[in-house]
Enzyme design. Structure first.
Site, PDB file in Angstrom:
ATOM      1  CD  GLU A  43      -8.275 -13.071   7.273  1.00 18.89           C
ATOM      2  OE1 GLU A  43      -8.695 -12.798   6.133  1.00 18.89           O
ATOM      3  OE2 GLU A  43      -7.292 -12.512   7.790  1.00 18.89           O
ATOM      4  CG  LEU A  86     -19.486  -5.116   8.909  1.00 18.08           C
ATOM      5  CD1 LEU A  86     -18.710  -6.340   9.375  1.00 18.08           C
ATOM      6  CD2 LEU A  86     -18.540  -3.940   8.709  1.00 18.08           C
ATOM      7  N   GLY A  87     -23.079  -4.869   5.750  1.00 20.79           N
ATOM      8  CA  GLY A  87     -23.794  -5.438   4.605  1.00 20.79           C
ATOM      9  C   GLY A  87     -23.583  -6.942   4.530  1.00 20.79           C
ATOM     10  CE1 TYR A 126      -5.777 -13.709   1.169  1.00 20.93           C
ATOM     11  CE2 TYR A 126      -7.465 -13.537   2.870  1.00 20.93           C
ATOM     12  CZ  TYR A 126      -6.266 -13.129   2.324  1.00 20.93           C
ATOM     13  OH  TYR A 126      -5.537 -12.147   2.951  1.00 20.93           O
ATOM     14  CG  ASP A 144      -5.785 -10.500  -1.552  1.00 22.45           C
ATOM     15  OD1 ASP A 144      -4.732 -10.129  -2.103  1.00 22.45           O
ATOM     16  OD2 ASP A 144      -6.218  -9.951  -0.530  1.00 22.45           O
ATOM     17  CB  CYS A 204       8.363   2.406  -7.806  1.00 20.28           C
ATOM     18  SG  CYS A 204       7.112   1.420  -8.647  1.00 20.28           S
ATOM     19  CB  CYS A 213      10.229  -4.840  -7.426  1.00 15.46           C
ATOM     20  SG  CYS A 213       8.767  -4.617  -8.450  1.00 15.46           S
TER      21      CYS A 213
HETATM   22  S1  SF4 Z   1       6.584  -3.714  -5.345  1.00 14.27           S
HETATM   23 FE1  SF4 Z   1       7.554  -3.043  -7.231  1.00 14.27          FE
HETATM   24  S2  SF4 Z   1       5.897  -2.146  -8.473  1.00 14.27           S
HETATM   25 FE2  SF4 Z   1       5.154  -2.302  -6.363  1.00 14.27          FE
HETATM   26  S3  SF4 Z   1       5.621  -0.284  -5.494  1.00 14.27           S
HETATM   27 FE3  SF4 Z   1       7.349  -1.647  -5.002  1.00 14.27          FE
HETATM   28  S4  SF4 Z   1       8.817  -1.296  -6.643  1.00 14.27           S
HETATM   29 FE4  SF4 Z   1       6.871  -0.491  -7.347  1.00 14.27          FE
END
Ligand code: SF4
Length: 226
Positions: A43, A86-87, A126, A144, A204, A213
């Site tokens: 990490e 990696l800087g 994080y 993040d 998507c 989603c």
């Molecule tokens: S999480 Fe939602 S917005 Fe992202 S690629 Fe999948 S369907 Fe598309």
């Protein structure tokens, strides 16, 4: 507007995401063998650095410095030279300071508690969540820029500069979390953000969680026409 689909079926989303990840997730050496030391080092090296750059350095690093004790006694020049590709030169000093503190205060073992982790050099919100999730198996939400983007699209929430630190996004992430396999779930979210739910033009059409989603559902008809 959402026409249909399974939005808010968080169990279904989690199953679909993990099923996709088992087949299409990325393999990295720091994922294959996870001790608290290895997770901490990976990490710290991955911070603001691409995984492809980190991989060869990580393998050399773990061979040459396999524990906090050995890292605490390392030669600073050698360490700087190893991490040069990696800087971020402050990173070598931070790693040695953290290792010395962990040896002195915790007998060379990372603590599990978030407040103790965050008092160590280089460990912020994080990285402490990542250590707790990947090394100790706690169901930690990893926020993040990338995972916040995915959450923002799933729940149709506006993303701002402070979303990574917001309770709202943490609670949205917690709603989706698979508590039986938090590390795999964390990796799956990271990989979905990197491979599918990319910053511009999310894919998507091939997304395993498009049915869960809000963004994917609301763009479904538009995507079919393409
Ligand atoms: S999480 Fe939602 S917005 Fe992202 S690629 Fe999948 S369907 Fe598309």
């Amino acid at each position: 507007m959402i026409q249909s689909g399974s939005w808010l079926d968080t169990d279904g989303l989690s199953r679909a995401l993990l099923g996709w990840w088992k087949v299409s997730g990325r393999n990295y050496p720091w994922r294959a063998r996870r001790t608290p030391y290895r997770v901490f080092i990976s990490e710290a090296l991955l911070h603001r650095t691409r995984a492809a750059q980190v991989q060869p350095v990580y393998e050399k690093f773990i061979t040459q410095y396999p524990s906090f004790r050995i890292l605490a006694d390392s030669d600073q020049e050698e360490l700087v030279s190893m991490l040069r590709p990696l800087g971020l030169f402050w990173r070598s000093r931070m790693l040695v300071n953290a290792a010395r503190q962990i040896v002195d205060q915790y007998d060379g073992q990372l603590p599990e508690e978030k407040n103790e982790l965050q008092l160590l050099p280089g460990i912020g919100s994080y990285i402490s969540s990542a250590i707790r999730c990947f090394a100790f198996g706690f169901p930690e939400v990893l926020l993040d820029t990338n995972t916040v983007r995915v959450l923002g699209r799933i729940f149709s929430e506006k993303i701002t500069d402070s979303s990574r630190r917001s309770h709202r996004f943490r609670s949205l992430g917690a709603r989706l979390m698979d508590r039986e396999q938090p590390a795999n779930f964390g990796y799956a979210m990271i990989d979905l953000a990197a491979l599918v739910c990319v910053p511009r033009n999310p894919k998507c059409q091939v997304c395993p969680i498009a049915n869960y989603c809000r963004y994917g559902l609301s763009h479904r008809s538009e995507l079919r026409r393409r």
